[in-house]
Design an enzyme around this catalytic site. Structure first.
Site, short mmCIF file in Angstrom:
data_model
loop_
_atom_site.label_atom_id
_atom_site.label_comp_id
_atom_site.label_asym_id
_atom_site.label_seq_id
_atom_site.Cartn_x
_atom_site.Cartn_y
_atom_site.Cartn_z
N HIS A 186 0.83 -1.21 0.00
CA HIS A 186 0.00 0.00 0.00
C HIS A 186 0.86 1.25 0.00
O HIS A 186 0.54 2.25 -0.63
CB HIS A 186 -0.92 0.01 1.22
CG HIS A 186 -2.10 -0.88 1.05
ND1 HIS A 186 -2.85 -1.34 2.09
CD2 HIS A 186 -2.65 -1.41 -0.06
CE1 HIS A 186 -3.81 -2.11 1.63
NE2 HIS A 186 -3.71 -2.17 0.33
N GLU A 428 2.30 -16.15 -32.34
CA GLU A 428 3.50 -16.09 -31.50
C GLU A 428 4.41 -17.29 -31.71
O GLU A 428 5.37 -17.49 -30.97
CB GLU A 428 3.11 -15.98 -30.02
CG GLU A 428 2.20 -17.10 -29.54
CD GLU A 428 1.85 -17.00 -28.05
OE1 GLU A 428 2.56 -16.31 -27.32
OE2 GLU A 428 0.86 -17.62 -27.65
N ASP A 452 7.14 -14.54 -27.42
CA ASP A 452 7.34 -15.93 -27.82
C ASP A 452 7.77 -16.05 -29.27
O ASP A 452 8.59 -16.89 -29.61
CB ASP A 452 6.04 -16.73 -27.59
CG ASP A 452 5.93 -17.17 -26.14
OD1 ASP A 452 6.95 -17.61 -25.59
OD2 ASP A 452 4.84 -17.06 -25.57
N CYS A 499 0.91 -7.49 -29.07
CA CYS A 499 0.81 -7.39 -27.62
C CYS A 499 2.09 -7.83 -26.93
O CYS A 499 2.16 -7.86 -25.71
CB CYS A 499 -0.38 -8.19 -27.10
SG CYS A 499 -0.33 -9.92 -27.57
C1 PEP Z 1 3.98 -12.93 -26.10
O1 PEP Z 1 4.31 -14.11 -26.17
O2 PEP Z 1 4.48 -12.04 -26.80
C2 PEP Z 1 2.93 -12.48 -25.16
C3 PEP Z 1 2.48 -11.25 -25.16
O3 PEP Z 1 2.44 -13.38 -24.28
P1 PEP Z 1 3.16 -13.92 -22.98
O4 PEP Z 1 4.28 -12.96 -22.65
O5 PEP Z 1 2.10 -13.98 -21.94
O6 PEP Z 1 3.66 -15.27 -23.37
MG MG Z 2 3.21 -15.80 -25.40
#
Ligand code: PEP
Ligand code: MG
Length: 566
Positions: A186, A428, A452, A499
């Site tokens: 906190h 990925e 990945d 992502c």
């Molecule tokens: C990735 O593989 O790029 C991803 C965003 O997923 P994670 O890091 O959860 O494997």
């Molecule tokens: Mg991944």
């Protein structure tokens, strides 16, 4: 130099005020008038709650609702019938109120501290704060007034408690140093909310630093420089100025659209792990959630979350995002993400093993319950489904079939869901890159997981330092994968996002603009920085950079070139 952990960004330079511990010593005594002692205890609790409401109101004004709620939580804890009941039982057994409060609070503190879990250990800090507050009232100890600290004060404490934070005047306190606390405590949350640079878990800070001494608090790294020489003060003053300038610049981008220098717009989403993170995404001005890593709902427990529990979590995230898109990735376990109660067999090569979509498709009941939960939540907002680790079109088809089965079940039970829910692929794996043309015909969207994708394309485990020199999204092979995935997606008219961590990388952004990426999903603190970096480039400039880069043959050359131009 003293070393702790940096929990609140910024540089603080100022004069030390050490908040010495007040003595809360008491002499335990046996009481005879139980009713009078109970009344004394209850009065103290009432006064404590009144003080807490006052402090919470002060925090609400200076900082915000969420921070005030942390303090209001103290009222709920002390008013909890179990804890209060145990304290009163001790008083009824003739212990004085001080001893009863101390003993029961200590029991809870020990219990919470023993878990080793950050969140539960925070509770221990809360109970300690409550105990000190009530003991202080019972003993008539005067509180030290942090609100009297002069401008330019660096606060040094054993533990920064929420009630202390209530007295902090943002304009006077330039830094915080505490002997305890973690990233998620906190105290860290409050320091960040107050935007005061803070270093926590600095061993022996209250004894190693003297009152009135000049110190520098590096809230990024958690370093504390005691009695720095003038050159250090100059160096860190310059750092502070640069940081504050950048922060001001970024703040001007809050609420603006994400667009490149030509005015072409992009979606700028956030990656989250829990529904609560959605609040961070909103606070950071995220335009949606591009990756909800659902495995966190399955971790830190002993059994699978039920469909209802999952439904509530997905719905909550969507409600917090106020109808903005939320892409929920189905369970991505295995590899480095372990869930002990699933009893997955140890494998020779877990990253290439029985994991993610492969595991889910073989455990259909579990998978269907997750999909149903996501579908049910889709009645409350713009929710999309994404499958991880796809390597073959058959896997996507099997996943989509299960979505159709789940839809039919829900329909038969008269439960609402979004009939047109989008089902996308997390690209990925090297295989998904190579067959991106085929996948794009059957997926509603792609999201490139570069974390990945880099590893699988380069056959290099990022955790292995001997091969980490190969693990880079700027490798020519990975860049070709990324380009191909985007082009295949665009050829079929589906949206392509990213992502993985690379989406926030300033060197990668011109390439992604040139390749035609339309959605970036990044961690909450990166949102405004990415918006700024996207705005720097016209399409023509980005294309020129990409053309040069794609003609280069080594990662080192690409990296050096990109770093020289961003
Ligand atoms: C990735 O593989 O790029 C991803 C965003 O997923 P994670 O890091 O959860 O494997
Ligand atoms: Mg991944």
């Amino acid at each position: 130099m003293l070393k702790g952990i940096g929990v609140s960004d910024g540089i603080g330079i100022g004069r030390v005020m050490i908040l010495a511990e007040q003595s809360l010593d008491y002499t335990p005594k046996e009481i005879t008038d139980v009713d009078a002692e109970l009344a004394r205890y209850r009065d103290a609790v009432d006064k404590f709650c009144d003080n807490t409401v006052e402090q919470a109101n002060a925090i609400r004004q200076s900082t915000g609702d969420k921070e005030a709620e942390i303090l209001e939580g103290h009222i709920a804890i002390i008013r909890d019938p179990f804890m209060g009941g145990e304290i009163e039982n001790l008083i009824k057994a003739n212990q004085c109120a001080e001893a009863a409060v101390d003993q029961i609070c200590k029991m809870f503190i020990d219990m919470f501290s023993a878990t080793g879990d950050d969140l539960t250990m925070q509770r221990a800090a809360d109970v300690r704060d409550i105990r000190d507050g009530i003991l202080g009232i019972l003993l008539g100890v005067q509180e030290v007034k942090i609100s009297d600290a002069p401008a330019g004060t660096v606060l040094v404490v054993k533990e920064l408690t929420p009630s202390m934070t209530a007295g902090i005047k943002k304009e006077n306190i330039v830094g915080i140093i505490a002997e305890t606390g973690s990233q998620t405590s906190h105290s860290a949350i409050l320091a960040r909310a107050l935007e005061i640079p803070a270093a926590l878990s600095v061993p022996n800070a209250t004894t190693a630093i003297s009152s009135q001494e000049i110190v520098i608090v590096d809230g990024f790294k958690g370093n504390v420089l005691v009695a720095p020489d003038p050159s250090k003060i100059e160096e860190f003053t310059a750092k502070r100025t640069a940081y504050l300038r950048e922060k001001r610049e970024l703040e001007t981008l809050r609420g603006k659209v994400t667009a490149d220098a030509d005015g072409n717009e992009y979606e700028l989403f956030c990656n989250i792990g829990t529904p609560k993170d959605a609040t961070k995404a909103m606070d950071a001005d995220g335009e949606g959630v591009g990756l909800f890593r659902t495995e966190f709902l399955f971790m830190d427990r002993n059994q699978l979350p039920t469909e209802d529990e999952q439904f509530e979590a997905y719905k909550q995230a969507s409600l917090i995002m106020k109808g903005k898109p939320v892409i929920i990735r189905t369970l991505d376990i295995g590899g480095d993400k372990e869930i002990p109660y699933l009893g997955l067999a140890k494998e020779e090569n877990p990253f290439m093993g029985f994991r993610a979509i492969r595991y889910c498709l073989k455990n259909r009941d579990m998978f269907k319950s997750q999909i149903k939960a996501i579908l049910r939540a889709s009645a409350f907002g713009d929710i999309r489904i994404m499958f991880p680790l796809i390597t073959a079109v058959d896997e996507l088809r099997a996943g989509k079939e299960l979505v159709e089965e789940a839809k039919a079940d829900l329909k038969a039970s008269g439960i609402a869901f979004d009939e047109n829910i989008q089902v996308g692929v997390m690209t990925e794996t090297a295989a998904s890159g190579v067959i991106a043309d085929l996948l794009a015909k059957e997926a509603d969207f792609f999201s490139i997981g570069t974390n990945d994708l880099t590893g699988y394309t380069m056959a290099a485990d990022r955790g292995n330092s001997d091969v980490s020199y190969l693990y880079s999204p700027l490798q020519p092979s990975v860049l070709r994968m990324i380009k191909r995935i985007i082009e295949c997606g665009r050829a079929e008219g589906i949206s392509v996002g990213m992502c993985g961590e690379a989406a926030a990388s300033p060197t990668m952004i011109p390439l992604l603009i040139s390749f035609g990426l339309t959605e970036f999903s990044v961690s909450a603190p990166s949102v405004l920085k990415v918006r700024k970096n996207i705005a720097k480039w016209t399409k023509a400039e980005a294309d020129a950079v990409a053309e040069k880069v794609m003609a280069m043959t080594s990662e080192a050359e690409i990296k050096a070139y990109l770093e020289s131009i961003v």
